[in-house]
Design a protein around this motif. Structure first.
Motif, PDB file in Angstrom:
ATOM      1  N   UNK A 295       9.482  -0.767  56.161  1.00  0.00           N
ATOM      2  CA  UNK A 295       9.664  -0.226  54.807  1.00  0.00           C
ATOM      3  C   UNK A 295       8.356  -0.353  54.020  1.00  0.00           C
ATOM      4  N   UNK A 296       7.738  -1.528  54.068  1.00  0.00           N
ATOM      5  CA  UNK A 296       6.479  -1.742  53.342  1.00  0.00           C
ATOM      6  C   UNK A 296       5.378  -0.811  53.864  1.00  0.00           C
ATOM      7  N   UNK A 297       5.240  -0.720  55.177  1.00  0.00           N
ATOM      8  CA  UNK A 297       4.222   0.161  55.768  1.00  0.00           C
ATOM      9  C   UNK A 297       4.447   1.616  55.380  1.00  0.00           C
ATOM     10  N   UNK A 298       5.691   2.044  55.404  1.00  0.00           N
ATOM     11  CA  UNK A 298       6.002   3.437  55.051  1.00  0.00           C
ATOM     12  C   UNK A 298       5.698   3.711  53.585  1.00  0.00           C
ATOM     13  N   UNK A 299       6.016   2.750  52.713  1.00  0.00           N
ATOM     14  CA  UNK A 299       5.736   2.937  51.278  1.00  0.00           C
ATOM     15  C   UNK A 299       4.229   3.082  51.035  1.00  0.00           C
ATOM     16  N   UNK A 300       3.418   2.258  51.728  1.00  0.00           N
ATOM     17  CA  UNK A 300       1.960   2.390  51.531  1.00  0.00           C
ATOM     18  C   UNK A 300       1.491   3.746  52.066  1.00  0.00           C
ATOM     19  N   UNK A 301       2.078   4.192  53.177  1.00  0.00           N
ATOM     20  CA  UNK A 301       1.650   5.477  53.751  1.00  0.00           C
ATOM     21  C   UNK A 301       1.967   6.634  52.812  1.00  0.00           C
ATOM     22  N   UNK A 302       3.183   6.674  52.261  1.00  0.00           N
ATOM     23  CA  UNK A 302       3.525   7.826  51.411  1.00  0.00           C
ATOM     24  C   UNK A 302       2.726   7.806  50.110  1.00  0.00           C
ATOM     25  N   UNK A 303       2.378   6.594  49.630  1.00  0.00           N
ATOM     26  CA  UNK A 303       1.553   6.524  48.426  1.00  0.00           C
ATOM     27  C   UNK A 303       0.144   7.021  48.727  1.00  0.00           C
ATOM     28  N   UNK A 304      -0.404   6.616  49.876  1.00  0.00           N
ATOM     29  CA  UNK A 304      -1.757   7.050  50.230  1.00  0.00           C
ATOM     30  C   UNK A 304      -1.813   8.543  50.490  1.00  0.00           C
ATOM     31  N   UNK A 305      -0.714   9.085  51.040  1.00  0.00           N
ATOM     32  CA  UNK A 305      -0.672  10.521  51.343  1.00  0.00           C
ATOM     33  C   UNK A 305      -0.257  11.344  50.127  1.00  0.00           C
ATOM     34  N   UNK A 306       0.079  10.646  49.031  1.00  0.00           N
ATOM     35  CA  UNK A 306       0.507  11.301  47.787  1.00  0.00           C
ATOM     36  C   UNK A 306       1.619  12.319  48.018  1.00  0.00           C
ATOM     37  N   UNK A 307       2.624  11.943  48.779  1.00  0.00           N
ATOM     38  CA  UNK A 307       3.728  12.872  49.053  1.00  0.00           C
ATOM     39  C   UNK A 307       4.531  13.112  47.767  1.00  0.00           C
ATOM     40  N   UNK A 308       4.967  14.362  47.556  1.00  0.00           N
ATOM     41  CA  UNK A 308       5.713  14.686  46.329  1.00  0.00           C
ATOM     42  C   UNK A 308       7.190  14.302  46.439  1.00  0.00           C
ATOM     43  N   UNK A 309       7.454  13.011  46.534  1.00  0.00           N
ATOM     44  CA  UNK A 309       8.832  12.520  46.681  1.00  0.00           C
ATOM     45  C   UNK A 309       9.015  11.250  45.852  1.00  0.00           C
ATOM     46  N   UNK A 310      10.257  10.958  45.527  1.00  0.00           N
ATOM     47  CA  UNK A 310      10.570   9.700  44.848  1.00  0.00           C
ATOM     48  C   UNK A 310      11.262   8.770  45.844  1.00  0.00           C
ATOM     49  N   UNK A 311      10.683   7.596  46.041  1.00  0.00           N
ATOM     50  CA  UNK A 311      11.225   6.680  47.040  1.00  0.00           C
ATOM     51  C   UNK A 311      11.274   5.260  46.475  1.00  0.00           C
ATOM     52  N   UNK A 482       5.504  -0.908  65.186  1.00  0.00           N
ATOM     53  CA  UNK A 482       5.518   0.043  64.057  1.00  0.00           C
ATOM     54  C   UNK A 482       6.459   1.212  64.284  1.00  0.00           C
ATOM     55  N   UNK A 483       7.417   1.039  65.201  1.00  0.00           N
ATOM     56  CA  UNK A 483       8.361   2.121  65.506  1.00  0.00           C
ATOM     57  C   UNK A 483       9.069   2.612  64.247  1.00  0.00           C
ATOM     58  N   UNK A 484       9.271   3.901  64.184  1.00  0.00           N
ATOM     59  CA  UNK A 484      10.007   4.634  63.136  1.00  0.00           C
ATOM     60  C   UNK A 484       9.201   4.913  61.873  1.00  0.00           C
ATOM     61  N   UNK A 485       8.003   4.354  61.748  1.00  0.00           N
ATOM     62  CA  UNK A 485       7.201   4.673  60.564  1.00  0.00           C
ATOM     63  C   UNK A 485       6.820   6.158  60.563  1.00  0.00           C
ATOM     64  N   UNK A 486       6.384   6.661  61.716  1.00  0.00           N
ATOM     65  CA  UNK A 486       6.022   8.080  61.797  1.00  0.00           C
ATOM     66  C   UNK A 486       7.203   8.960  61.409  1.00  0.00           C
ATOM     67  N   UNK A 487       8.395   8.589  61.897  1.00  0.00           N
ATOM     68  CA  UNK A 487       9.597   9.376  61.607  1.00  0.00           C
ATOM     69  C   UNK A 487       9.902   9.396  60.113  1.00  0.00           C
ATOM     70  N   UNK A 488       9.802   8.238  59.471  1.00  0.00           N
ATOM     71  CA  UNK A 488      10.121   8.170  58.043  1.00  0.00           C
ATOM     72  C   UNK A 488       9.128   8.994  57.229  1.00  0.00           C
ATOM     73  N   UNK A 489       7.842   8.901  57.589  1.00  0.00           N
ATOM     74  CA  UNK A 489       6.843   9.679  56.847  1.00  0.00           C
ATOM     75  C   UNK A 489       7.078  11.176  57.079  1.00  0.00           C
ATOM     76  N   UNK A 490       7.383  11.554  58.319  1.00  0.00           N
ATOM     77  CA  UNK A 490       7.694  12.961  58.624  1.00  0.00           C
ATOM     78  C   UNK A 490       8.894  13.425  57.786  1.00  0.00           C
ATOM     79  N   UNK A 491       9.923  12.602  57.753  1.00  0.00           N
ATOM     80  CA  UNK A 491      11.133  12.937  56.990  1.00  0.00           C
ATOM     81  C   UNK A 491      10.811  13.130  55.513  1.00  0.00           C
ATOM     82  N   UNK A 492      10.002  12.234  54.952  1.00  0.00           N
ATOM     83  CA  UNK A 492       9.703  12.288  53.521  1.00  0.00           C
ATOM     84  C   UNK A 492       8.662  13.365  53.205  1.00  0.00           C
ATOM     85  N   UNK A 493       7.976  13.859  54.238  1.00  0.00           N
ATOM     86  CA  UNK A 493       7.032  14.968  54.020  1.00  0.00           C
ATOM     87  C   UNK A 493       7.794  16.274  53.879  1.00  0.00           C
TER      88      UNK A 493
END
Ligand code: BES
Ligand code: MN
Ligand code: ZN
Length: 493
Positions: A295-311, A482-493
């Motif tokens: 969860x923490x890793x995914x949150x840093x990734x979506x913030x760095x990627x500036x995804x247009x989502x609320x999480x 780090x399993x599932x981090x890629x999936x979560x970022x893909x989902x939130x993209x």
């Protein structure tokens, strides 16, 4: 790390290592054929001799070839060109990165292979290769006094003229962010429970939140008690380390837009409690916080990627220990939502921690939820070590998660949520008990969690198998994955 790009012929690229992928049968690509010509046909001769088969993950080193600018060439097999997929690319380039990261200060150049398959775009390939090189360059030896693996001093991607687009360059940068985020999860999982416990996990989350622009709220034991999180507190009460709940927020879509919640199990050490685990089963239980780390890793990734989502990301942090104050068998805990729980196995603690965090997040008015947890050995028995189990109360939401996993090249399989599993949780003395029978244990655990998610569309991901590799292999280091981090970022993209 920032990457560099060039469109030079492969033979002209200067680097300590030049990594080139080759498909199994068929002809060399244009770029590889040109490289072979510079090498005086050496690659073709190796191929004809059967030393260069292109078999997935097979590597061959050609050192010190005077005809090329790079000091060493590493050829890596990409497997069958008719069914290229992200997982084979991941395997091949992770293998390469693991091999070439054993010396310090090396510059790497990597040719992006040309794939003619409509299911796999040039950007997806570029992203996955960048992620794999990043992940493969970092080992599990957090505590080695002499490091045996080293990050690259620079990585240069060699692009064909057709692939030298802004999209491909952006995909490489995205891949680097994903790789660094995966490595963050791996590091947190690989660190011992003496280093990573609820307070230090929360501190690290707070630092990362500041660094990457997330909001971070740390709920301490006083707040947790005020919130009446009796289920989480029951698990934590046997430990000298007080519990924490971390709430991270990222608002990339702006007010009024749907909010997705990610909830992670963060048991920083699972001894089993009074239902003590046998010693060998405890060896890897520092990794029982992998859900929270993801969860923490995914949150840093979506913030760095500036995804247009609320999480919202929530981590339930506690240590499951034995002591004079530990919770006991037969104890009845009252969860935050008022449900009373008879504890008949103190080793079924993950569901108790998650119960209160899920109900807290439900009250934050989120639109959908995913939890990640190293929840049951049963799930590993059912699906093996590499496949995540998925459970849901909302098939449409689950389908979105499953299709994101397919796109991200991660393996997830849905398991049943029949009512008969919930029936096993009936208790004579309390509303429910925390265990049922052995059979279908992963589904029983999921039905337990379901009692705390109200009407919110929810997917539970049991990552007990894939989040941690007991043994390393040529393409994957041992330890946290780090399993599932890629999936979560893909989902939130
Ligand atoms: N953390 C374990 C699950 C686990 C097992 C994770 C192996 C990774 C590898 C969890 O807290 C646990 O102990 N679950 C019990 C549940 C049982 C008591 C109903 C289990 O799976 O045995
Ligand atoms: Mn346990
Ligand atoms: Zn556990």
């Amino acid at each position: 790390m920032e990457s560099q790009f060039t469109t030079e012929p492969l033979a002209d690229v200067t680097a300590d290592w030049l990594i080139v992928g080759l498909f199994a049968p068929g002809e060399f690509s244009r770029e590889v054929a040109a490289l072979d010509q510079s090498l005086g046909g050496q690659l073709m001769r190796l191929k004809e001799a059967g030393d260069l088969t292109g078999k997935l993950g097979e590597t061959l080193v050609i050192p010190d070839a005077p005809a090329i600018a790079a000091k060493r060439l590493l050829l890596v097999g990409l497997g069958d060109p008719d069914k290229p997929d992200l997982r084979s690319l991941r395997k091949a380039f992770s293998t390469a990165a693991i091999q070439v990261s054993t010396k310090a200060d090396l510059s790497i150049a990597c040719a992006l292979p040309e794939v003619t398959d409509e299911r796999l775009s040039a950007t997806m390939i570029a992203q996955e290769i960048a992620t794999s090189l990043c992940v493969g360059s970092v080992g599990p030896g957090v505590y080695h006094s002499q490091p045996n693996r080293h990050a690259f001093s620079s990585v240069t991607y060699v692009l064909t003229n057709e692939a030298a687009t802004d999209e491909v360059r952006a995909a490489v940068e995205r891949g680097n962010v994903l790789g660094e985020s995966v490595n963050l999860v791996r590091e947190l999982v690989n660190r011992t429970a003496a280093d990573v416990y609820p307070e230090t996990f929360a501190q690290r989350a707070d630092q990362l939140a500041t660094e990457f622009g997330l909001s971070c709220e740390i709920l301490d034991e006083i707040f947790i008690r005020q919130e009446k999180m009796g289920s989480l507190l029951g698990v934590a009460q046997g430990s000298d380390r007080p519990p924490r709940v971390v709430i991270l927020r990222y608002n990339g879509a702006g007010a009024g837009k749907p909010v997705t919640a990610l909830v992670g199990k963060g048991v920083t050490f699972d001894s089993g409690g009074l239902s003590l685990k046998p010693t060998a089963s405890m060896n890897t239980m520092k990794s029982d916080m992998a859900g929270a780390a993801t969860v923490l890793g995914t949150m840093t990734a979506i913030a760095r990627l500036k995804l247009p989502v609320n999480v919202i990301g929530a981590c339930g942090l506690a240590e499951n220990m034995i002591s004079g104050s530990a919770y006991k068998l037969g104890d009845v805990l009252t969860a935050r939502n008022g449900t009373t729980i008879e504890v008949l196995n103190t080793d079924a603690e993950g569901r108790l921690v998650l119960a209160d965090v899920l109900s807290y997040i439900v009250d934050q008015k989120v639109d959908r939820m995913i939890d990640l947890a190293t929840l049951t050995g049963s799930c590993v028995v059912a699906l093996g070590e590499n496949i995540t189990g998925a459970f849901t109360n909302d098939q449409n939401w689950c389908n979105e998660v499953l299709s994101a996993a397919t796109k991200a090249g991660e393996q997830v399989w849905q398991l049943p949520m029949e009512e008969e599993f919930a029936e096993q949780l009936k208790s004579d003395v309390a509303d429910i008990k925390n265990v049922g029978t052995r059979w279908g244990g992963a589904s029983i655990a999921a039905k337990f969690l379901e009692k705390f998610v109200a009407e919110v569309p929810w997917v539970h991901l049991d990552i007990a198998g894939p989040s941690f590799a007991e043994k390393g292999s040529p393409h994957q280091d041992s330890g946290g994955t780090g399993a599932m981090l890629r999936t979560l970022v893909e989902l939130l993209s």
